[in-house]
Design a protein around this motif. Structure first.
Motif, PDB file in Angstrom:
ATOM      1  N   PHE A  63     101.380 106.679  34.319  1.00  0.00           N
ATOM      2  CA  PHE A  63     100.690 105.751  35.218  1.00  0.00           C
ATOM      3  C   PHE A  63      99.536 105.070  34.498  1.00  0.00           C
ATOM      4  N   LYS A  64      99.498 103.755  34.586  1.00  0.00           N
ATOM      5  CA  LYS A  64      98.410 102.991  33.992  1.00  0.00           C
ATOM      6  C   LYS A  64      97.876 101.992  35.014  1.00  0.00           C
ATOM      7  N   CYS A  65      96.560 101.928  35.128  1.00  0.00           N
ATOM      8  CA  CYS A  65      95.946 100.890  35.964  1.00  0.00           C
ATOM      9  C   CYS A  65      96.072  99.560  35.219  1.00  0.00           C
ATOM     10  N   LYS A  66      96.708  98.593  35.847  1.00  0.00           N
ATOM     11  CA  LYS A  66      96.962  97.335  35.152  1.00  0.00           C
ATOM     12  C   LYS A  66      96.394  96.137  35.898  1.00  0.00           C
ATOM     13  N   PHE A  67      95.942  95.170  35.110  1.00  0.00           N
ATOM     14  CA  PHE A  67      95.543  93.877  35.644  1.00  0.00           C
ATOM     15  C   PHE A  67      96.732  92.929  35.511  1.00  0.00           C
ATOM     16  N   ALA A  68      96.846  91.988  36.436  1.00  0.00           N
ATOM     17  CA  ALA A  68      97.980  91.056  36.415  1.00  0.00           C
ATOM     18  C   ALA A  68      97.493  89.620  36.229  1.00  0.00           C
ATOM     19  N   PHE A  69      98.144  88.907  35.339  1.00  0.00           N
ATOM     20  CA  PHE A  69      97.890  87.483  35.155  1.00  0.00           C
ATOM     21  C   PHE A  69      98.753  86.752  36.172  1.00  0.00           C
ATOM     22  N   GLU A  70      98.113  86.094  37.151  1.00  0.00           N
ATOM     23  CA  GLU A  70      98.855  85.568  38.291  1.00  0.00           C
ATOM     24  C   GLU A  70      98.979  84.057  38.342  1.00  0.00           C
ATOM     25  N   VAL A  71      97.869  83.332  38.106  1.00  0.00           N
ATOM     26  CA  VAL A  71      97.921  81.881  38.324  1.00  0.00           C
ATOM     27  C   VAL A  71      97.193  81.105  37.235  1.00  0.00           C
ATOM     28  N   VAL A  72      97.604  79.852  37.089  1.00  0.00           N
ATOM     29  CA  VAL A  72      96.844  78.853  36.334  1.00  0.00           C
ATOM     30  C   VAL A  72      96.439  77.790  37.342  1.00  0.00           C
ATOM     31  N   ALA A  73      95.153  77.505  37.408  1.00  0.00           N
ATOM     32  CA  ALA A  73      94.649  76.529  38.368  1.00  0.00           C
ATOM     33  C   ALA A  73      94.115  75.305  37.641  1.00  0.00           C
ATOM     34  N   GLN A  74      94.421  74.140  38.183  1.00  0.00           N
ATOM     35  CA  GLN A  74      93.932  72.889  37.601  1.00  0.00           C
ATOM     36  C   GLN A  74      92.450  72.685  37.907  1.00  0.00           C
ATOM     37  N   SER A  75      92.032  73.142  39.096  1.00  0.00           N
ATOM     38  CA  SER A  75      90.633  72.986  39.505  1.00  0.00           C
ATOM     39  C   SER A  75      90.314  74.017  40.572  1.00  0.00           C
ATOM     40  N   GLY A  76      89.021  74.198  40.829  1.00  0.00           N
ATOM     41  CA  GLY A  76      88.607  75.171  41.837  1.00  0.00           C
ATOM     42  C   GLY A  76      87.273  74.803  42.448  1.00  0.00           C
ATOM     43  N   LEU A  77      87.042  75.311  43.643  1.00  0.00           N
ATOM     44  CA  LEU A  77      85.780  75.089  44.349  1.00  0.00           C
ATOM     45  C   LEU A  77      85.333  76.413  44.949  1.00  0.00           C
ATOM     46  N   GLY A 108      88.570  78.055  46.882  1.00  0.00           N
ATOM     47  CA  GLY A 108      89.911  77.477  46.899  1.00  0.00           C
ATOM     48  C   GLY A 108      90.235  76.945  45.514  1.00  0.00           C
ATOM     49  N   VAL A 109      91.485  77.084  45.082  1.00  0.00           N
ATOM     50  CA  VAL A 109      91.907  76.580  43.777  1.00  0.00           C
ATOM     51  C   VAL A 109      93.224  75.834  43.918  1.00  0.00           C
ATOM     52  N   TRP A 110      93.413  74.847  43.042  1.00  0.00           N
ATOM     53  CA  TRP A 110      94.670  74.097  42.992  1.00  0.00           C
ATOM     54  C   TRP A 110      95.561  74.772  41.953  1.00  0.00           C
ATOM     55  N   VAL A 111      96.556  75.502  42.422  1.00  0.00           N
ATOM     56  CA  VAL A 111      97.439  76.277  41.550  1.00  0.00           C
ATOM     57  C   VAL A 111      98.570  75.395  41.025  1.00  0.00           C
ATOM     58  N   VAL A 112      98.737  75.371  39.691  1.00  0.00           N
ATOM     59  CA  VAL A 112      99.810  74.593  39.070  1.00  0.00           C
ATOM     60  C   VAL A 112     100.847  75.491  38.393  1.00  0.00           C
ATOM     61  N   TRP A 113     100.539  76.777  38.311  1.00  0.00           N
ATOM     62  CA  TRP A 113     101.493  77.758  37.756  1.00  0.00           C
ATOM     63  C   TRP A 113     101.205  79.094  38.406  1.00  0.00           C
ATOM     64  N   LYS A 114     102.287  79.784  38.825  1.00  0.00           N
ATOM     65  CA  LYS A 114     102.105  81.079  39.485  1.00  0.00           C
ATOM     66  C   LYS A 114     103.272  81.998  39.167  1.00  0.00           C
ATOM     67  N   GLU A 115     102.951  83.109  38.521  1.00  0.00           N
ATOM     68  CA  GLU A 115     103.918  84.162  38.241  1.00  0.00           C
ATOM     69  C   GLU A 115     105.221  83.613  37.662  1.00  0.00           C
ATOM     70  N   GLY A 116     105.074  82.776  36.637  1.00  0.00           N
ATOM     71  CA  GLY A 116     106.239  82.288  35.906  1.00  0.00           C
ATOM     72  C   GLY A 116     106.840  80.985  36.388  1.00  0.00           C
ATOM     73  N   LYS A 117     106.285  80.394  37.448  1.00  0.00           N
ATOM     74  CA  LYS A 117     106.869  79.170  37.997  1.00  0.00           C
ATOM     75  C   LYS A 117     105.817  78.072  38.142  1.00  0.00           C
ATOM     76  N   GLN A 118     106.246  76.825  37.903  1.00  0.00           N
ATOM     77  CA  GLN A 118     105.386  75.675  38.125  1.00  0.00           C
ATOM     78  C   GLN A 118     105.131  75.532  39.623  1.00  0.00           C
ATOM     79  N   LYS A 119     103.900  75.251  39.995  1.00  0.00           N
ATOM     80  CA  LYS A 119     103.542  75.139  41.406  1.00  0.00           C
ATOM     81  C   LYS A 119     102.674  73.915  41.655  1.00  0.00           C
ATOM     82  N   ASP A 120     102.557  73.558  42.901  1.00  0.00           N
ATOM     83  CA  ASP A 120     101.605  72.540  43.339  1.00  0.00           C
ATOM     84  C   ASP A 120     101.124  72.972  44.718  1.00  0.00           C
TER      85      ASP A 120
END
Length: 211
Positions: free
Chosen positions: A72-86, A94-106
């Motif tokens: 068992f290992k405590c792990k951090f997860a890389f989840e999103v890439v955001a274009q901008s945030g407030l 709030g953030v504008w997500v353009v990539w999430k868990e392997g997929k392009q998003k908007d």
């Protein structure tokens, strides 16, 4: 995180972390990546994620906490890439997500803001999400002002029930002094209920509307 990124970008003592709370961390790496695109940021994100997890297990879990656990290992997860945030406050952003868990998003990801709170009226959530989306996507100021004006006019045609906050009110007596005055610091919705009840009594409408 900062140790890794300072070495990666060949900088010294730069704090790359823009926001951190209990279980979230955001890093604005776009301005440090030459000709940035989503793929480059994703690649860096996975490298950083692996580095953090390796050190978290080898140094924190095994050494600091003297863990004997190997499976068992405590792990951090890389989840999103955001274009901008407030960010309005801690755990309210709030953030504008353009990539999430392997997929392009908007999509717009919101945490803690009134946009996602169940006690916010639907029309208010709709308006706030529209405005936030326009801000995050860098829409011109004149378009923002026009949209705000549009919602202001729309609100004028709505009933009080449609724009009111749906919030429970319990134990009203604790918000009153011995002279039955409203205590300082009483929440606005509690004040509203107390004054509503007073008005019903003053106008002798309790039998019609109930107490």
């Amino acid at each position: 995180v900062n140790e890794y990124l300072n070495e990666y970008f060949k900088t010294k003592n730069v704090d790359y972390v823009a926001y951190v709370d209990t279980d979230s961390l955001y890093i604005p790496v776009g301005k440090y990546v030459s000709n940035p695109d989503v793929n480059k940021v994703v690649e860096l994100g996975y490298e950083l994620n692996n580095y953090v997890n390796k050190r978290a297990y080898e140094e924190t879990q095994l050494i600091d906490y003297c863990s004997q656990e190997k499976d068992f290992k405590c792990k951090f997860a890389f989840e999103v890439v955001a274009q901008s945030g407030l960010w309005a406050a801690k755990k309210k952003y709030g953030v504008w997500v353009v990539w999430k868990e392997g997929k392009q998003k908007d999509e717009i990801k919101v945490t803690g803001l009134e946009i996602v709170k169940s006690d916010s009226p639907p029309i208010i959530r709709e308006a706030l999400k529209d405005i936030l989306t326009m801000i995050l996507k860098n829409k011109p100021d004149d378009e923002l002002r026009a949209k705000i004006k549009e919602y202001k006019e729309k609100f004028k045609s709505l009933t009080p029930a449609e724009i009111a906050t749906n919030t429970a009110c319990n134990d009203l007596k604790k918000y009153l002094t011995t002279k039955l005055e409203i205590k300082k610091g009483t929440p606005h919705h509690i004040k509203g209920v107390i004054n509503y009840k007073r008005l019903l009594k003053h106008l002798k409408l309790i039998k019609k509307y109930g107490d």
